[in-house]
Write a protein that holds these residues in place. Structure first.
Motif, PDB file in Angstrom:
ATOM      1  N   TYR A  40       0.837  -1.203   0.000  1.00 51.35           N
ATOM      2  CA  TYR A  40       0.000   0.000   0.000  1.00 51.35           C
ATOM      3  C   TYR A  40       0.873   1.255   0.000  1.00 51.35           C
ATOM      4  CZ  TYR A  40      -3.693  -3.304   1.201  1.00 51.35           C
ATOM      5  OH  TYR A  40      -4.563  -4.369   1.203  1.00 51.35           O
ATOM      6  N   CYS A  41       1.977   1.231   0.745  1.00 48.73           N
ATOM      7  CA  CYS A  41       2.891   2.383   0.742  1.00 48.73           C
ATOM      8  C   CYS A  41       3.498   2.581  -0.637  1.00 48.73           C
ATOM      9  CB  CYS A  41       3.990   2.191   1.780  1.00 48.73           C
ATOM     10  SG  CYS A  41       3.422   2.433   3.474  1.00 48.73           S
ATOM     11  N   ASP A  42       3.905   1.498  -1.261  1.00 52.26           N
ATOM     12  CA  ASP A  42       4.433   1.612  -2.627  1.00 52.26           C
ATOM     13  C   ASP A  42       3.400   2.244  -3.546  1.00 52.26           C
ATOM     14  OD1 ASP A  42       6.860   0.483  -1.963  1.00 52.26           O
ATOM     15  OD2 ASP A  42       6.371  -1.504  -2.769  1.00 52.26           O
ATOM     16  N   GLN A  43       2.162   1.828  -3.405  1.00 53.52           N
ATOM     17  CA  GLN A  43       1.082   2.358  -4.237  1.00 53.52           C
ATOM     18  C   GLN A  43       0.853   3.843  -3.962  1.00 53.52           C
ATOM     19  OE1 GLN A  43      -2.472   0.031  -3.911  1.00 53.52           O
ATOM     20  NE2 GLN A  43      -3.689   1.376  -5.195  1.00 53.52           N
ATOM     21  N   MET A  44       0.874   4.222  -2.698  1.00 54.97           N
ATOM     22  CA  MET A  44       0.586   5.612  -2.342  1.00 54.97           C
ATOM     23  C   MET A  44       1.714   6.560  -2.718  1.00 54.97           C
ATOM     24  SD  MET A  44      -1.383   5.395   1.317  1.00 54.97           S
ATOM     25  CE  MET A  44      -0.075   4.518   2.124  1.00 54.97           C
ATOM     26  N   PHE A  45       2.957   6.079  -2.665  1.00 49.83           N
ATOM     27  CA  PHE A  45       4.096   6.965  -2.906  1.00 49.83           C
ATOM     28  C   PHE A  45       4.712   6.794  -4.294  1.00 49.83           C
ATOM     29  CE2 PHE A  45       3.868   6.631   1.749  1.00 49.83           C
ATOM     30  CZ  PHE A  45       3.669   7.969   2.033  1.00 49.83           C
ATOM     31  N   ASP A  46       4.059   6.050  -5.150  1.00 52.18           N
ATOM     32  CA  ASP A  46       4.523   5.870  -6.525  1.00 52.18           C
ATOM     33  C   ASP A  46       4.250   7.151  -7.300  1.00 52.18           C
ATOM     34  OD1 ASP A  46       5.057   5.178  -9.140  1.00 52.18           O
ATOM     35  OD2 ASP A  46       3.725   3.433  -9.157  1.00 52.18           O
ATOM     36  N   ALA A  47       5.303   7.789  -7.765  1.00 49.69           N
ATOM     37  CA  ALA A  47       5.163   9.058  -8.484  1.00 49.69           C
ATOM     38  C   ALA A  47       4.353   8.902  -9.763  1.00 49.69           C
ATOM     39  CB  ALA A  47       6.537   9.634  -8.800  1.00 49.69           C
ATOM     40  N   ALA A  48       4.336   7.705 -10.323  1.00 52.84           N
ATOM     41  CA  ALA A  48       3.591   7.475 -11.568  1.00 52.84           C
ATOM     42  C   ALA A  48       2.147   7.067 -11.328  1.00 52.84           C
ATOM     43  CB  ALA A  48       4.296   6.404 -12.393  1.00 52.84           C
ATOM     44  N   ALA A  49       1.776   6.846 -10.075  1.00 54.95           N
ATOM     45  CA  ALA A  49       0.414   6.398  -9.766  1.00 54.95           C
ATOM     46  C   ALA A  49      -0.576   7.540  -9.915  1.00 54.95           C
ATOM     47  CB  ALA A  49       0.352   5.850  -8.344  1.00 54.95           C
ATOM     48  N   SER A  50      -1.783   7.178 -10.299  1.00 56.19           N
ATOM     49  CA  SER A  50      -2.843   8.179 -10.403  1.00 56.19           C
ATOM     50  C   SER A  50      -3.325   8.560  -9.004  1.00 56.19           C
ATOM     51  CB  SER A  50      -4.015   7.623 -11.212  1.00 56.19           C
ATOM     52  OG  SER A  50      -4.662   6.582 -10.491  1.00 56.19           O
ATOM     53  N   THR A  51      -4.020   9.650  -8.930  1.00 55.34           N
ATOM     54  CA  THR A  51      -4.612  10.073  -7.653  1.00 55.34           C
ATOM     55  C   THR A  51      -5.549   9.001  -7.129  1.00 55.34           C
ATOM     56  OG1 THR A  51      -4.446  12.393  -8.290  1.00 55.34           O
ATOM     57  CG2 THR A  51      -6.021  11.852  -6.547  1.00 55.34           C
ATOM     58  N   GLU A  52      -6.317   8.409  -8.032  1.00 52.05           N
ATOM     59  CA  GLU A  52      -7.259   7.360  -7.630  1.00 52.05           C
ATOM     60  C   GLU A  52      -6.520   6.150  -7.048  1.00 52.05           C
ATOM     61  OE1 GLU A  52      -7.333   8.806 -10.736  1.00 52.05           O
ATOM     62  OE2 GLU A  52      -9.053  10.107 -10.375  1.00 52.05           O
ATOM     63  N   ASP A  53      -5.411   5.762  -7.687  1.00 48.20           N
ATOM     64  CA  ASP A  53      -4.634   4.638  -7.170  1.00 48.20           C
ATOM     65  C   ASP A  53      -4.047   4.946  -5.798  1.00 48.20           C
ATOM     66  OD1 ASP A  53      -5.150   3.019  -9.335  1.00 48.20           O
ATOM     67  OD2 ASP A  53      -3.252   3.456 -10.347  1.00 48.20           O
ATOM     68  N   ARG A  54      -3.566   6.155  -5.619  1.00 47.02           N
ATOM     69  CA  ARG A  54      -3.009   6.540  -4.316  1.00 47.02           C
ATOM     70  C   ARG A  54      -4.094   6.551  -3.241  1.00 47.02           C
ATOM     71  NH1 ARG A  54       1.396  11.294  -5.363  1.00 47.02           N
ATOM     72  NH2 ARG A  54       2.527  10.203  -7.006  1.00 47.02           N
ATOM     73  N   GLU A  55      -5.247   7.097  -3.578  1.00 46.27           N
ATOM     74  CA  GLU A  55      -6.351   7.119  -2.622  1.00 46.27           C
ATOM     75  C   GLU A  55      -6.809   5.705  -2.274  1.00 46.27           C
ATOM     76  OE1 GLU A  55      -9.174   9.665  -4.573  1.00 46.27           O
ATOM     77  OE2 GLU A  55      -8.194  11.486  -3.834  1.00 46.27           O
ATOM     78  N   GLU A  56      -6.810   4.823  -3.253  1.00 45.40           N
ATOM     79  CA  GLU A  56      -7.189   3.426  -2.995  1.00 45.40           C
ATOM     80  C   GLU A  56      -6.167   2.756  -2.077  1.00 45.40           C
ATOM     81  OE1 GLU A  56      -9.195  -0.209  -2.992  1.00 45.40           O
ATOM     82  OE2 GLU A  56      -9.853   1.846  -3.393  1.00 45.40           O
ATOM     83  N   GLY A  57      -4.895   3.026  -2.283  1.00 43.25           N
ATOM     84  CA  GLY A  57      -3.871   2.487  -1.398  1.00 43.25           C
ATOM     85  C   GLY A  57      -4.075   2.942   0.039  1.00 43.25           C
ATOM     86  N   LEU A  58      -4.388   4.231   0.208  1.00 49.37           N
ATOM     87  CA  LEU A  58      -4.646   4.759   1.549  1.00 49.37           C
ATOM     88  C   LEU A  58      -5.896   4.123   2.157  1.00 49.37           C
ATOM     89  CD1 LEU A  58      -4.024   6.687   3.870  1.00 49.37           C
ATOM     90  CD2 LEU A  58      -5.300   8.456   2.612  1.00 49.37           C
ATOM     91  N   ARG A  59      -6.941   3.985   1.357  1.00 44.34           N
ATOM     92  CA  ARG A  59      -8.171   3.360   1.847  1.00 44.34           C
ATOM     93  C   ARG A  59      -7.911   1.926   2.302  1.00 44.34           C
ATOM     94  NH1 ARG A  59     -11.923   0.057   0.774  1.00 44.34           N
ATOM     95  NH2 ARG A  59     -11.267  -0.524  -1.309  1.00 44.34           N
ATOM     96  N   GLN A  60      -7.164   1.193   1.491  1.00 46.56           N
ATOM     97  CA  GLN A  60      -6.851  -0.192   1.841  1.00 46.56           C
ATOM     98  C   GLN A  60      -6.000  -0.261   3.109  1.00 46.56           C
ATOM     99  OE1 GLN A  60      -7.816  -3.086   0.562  1.00 46.56           O
ATOM    100  NE2 GLN A  60      -9.062  -2.190  -1.053  1.00 46.56           N
ATOM    101  N   MET A  61      -5.032   0.640   3.225  1.00 46.83           N
ATOM    102  CA  MET A  61      -4.183   0.636   4.412  1.00 46.83           C
ATOM    103  C   MET A  61      -5.009   0.928   5.666  1.00 46.83           C
ATOM    104  SD  MET A  61      -0.857   2.903   5.416  1.00 46.83           S
ATOM    105  CE  MET A  61       0.383   1.914   4.613  1.00 46.83           C
ATOM    106  N   LYS A  62      -5.842   1.946   5.591  1.00 44.98           N
ATOM    107  CA  LYS A  62      -6.669   2.303   6.748  1.00 44.98           C
ATOM    108  C   LYS A  62      -7.600   1.164   7.137  1.00 44.98           C
ATOM    109  CE  LYS A  62      -8.719   6.264   6.362  1.00 44.98           C
ATOM    110  NZ  LYS A  62      -9.339   7.508   5.870  1.00 44.98           N
ATOM    111  N   SER A  63      -8.118   0.445   6.158  1.00 45.75           N
ATOM    112  CA  SER A  63      -9.080  -0.616   6.453  1.00 45.75           C
ATOM    113  C   SER A  63      -8.448  -1.744   7.266  1.00 45.75           C
ATOM    114  CB  SER A  63      -9.695  -1.173   5.171  1.00 45.75           C
ATOM    115  OG  SER A  63      -8.772  -1.988   4.473  1.00 45.75           O
TER     116      SER A  63
END
Length: 82
Positions: A40-63
């Motif tokens: 999830y951290c890789d997903q959230m801090f990936d410079a090439a990731a979309s905003t939606e992908d980063r938000e999904e990573g954060l949502r998954q981490m919080k869950s």
């Protein structure tokens, strides 16, 4: 899924009854959580990731930390052996 009775029933249906190694169970639950959090951290801090992908990573981490979700279940697994 660690917190669904149906999943537990399916597990025992497939593998049959047996004694659980509670230390190993707690260890592998925590290990899996750590691996997931890293993903999830890789997903959230990936410079090439979309905003939606980063938000999904954060949502998954919080869950992971919601009541009766994987972190709470892992803590209960550990509490069962201490």
């Amino acid at each position: 899924v660690w917190n669904q009775p149906r999943e537990e029933a399916l597990f025992y249906e497939g593998y049959g009854p047996g004694d659980l190694d509670l230390v190993a169970l707690a260890y592998y639950r925590y290990e899996r959580i750590v691996k997931d959090l890293l993903e999830y951290c890789d997903q959230m801090f990936d410079a090439a990731a979309s905003t939606e992908d980063r938000e999904e990573g954060l949502r998954q981490m919080k869950s992971q930390f919601l009541p009766d979700d994987v972190v709470a279940i892992a803590h209960r697994s550990y509490d069962d052996i201490t």
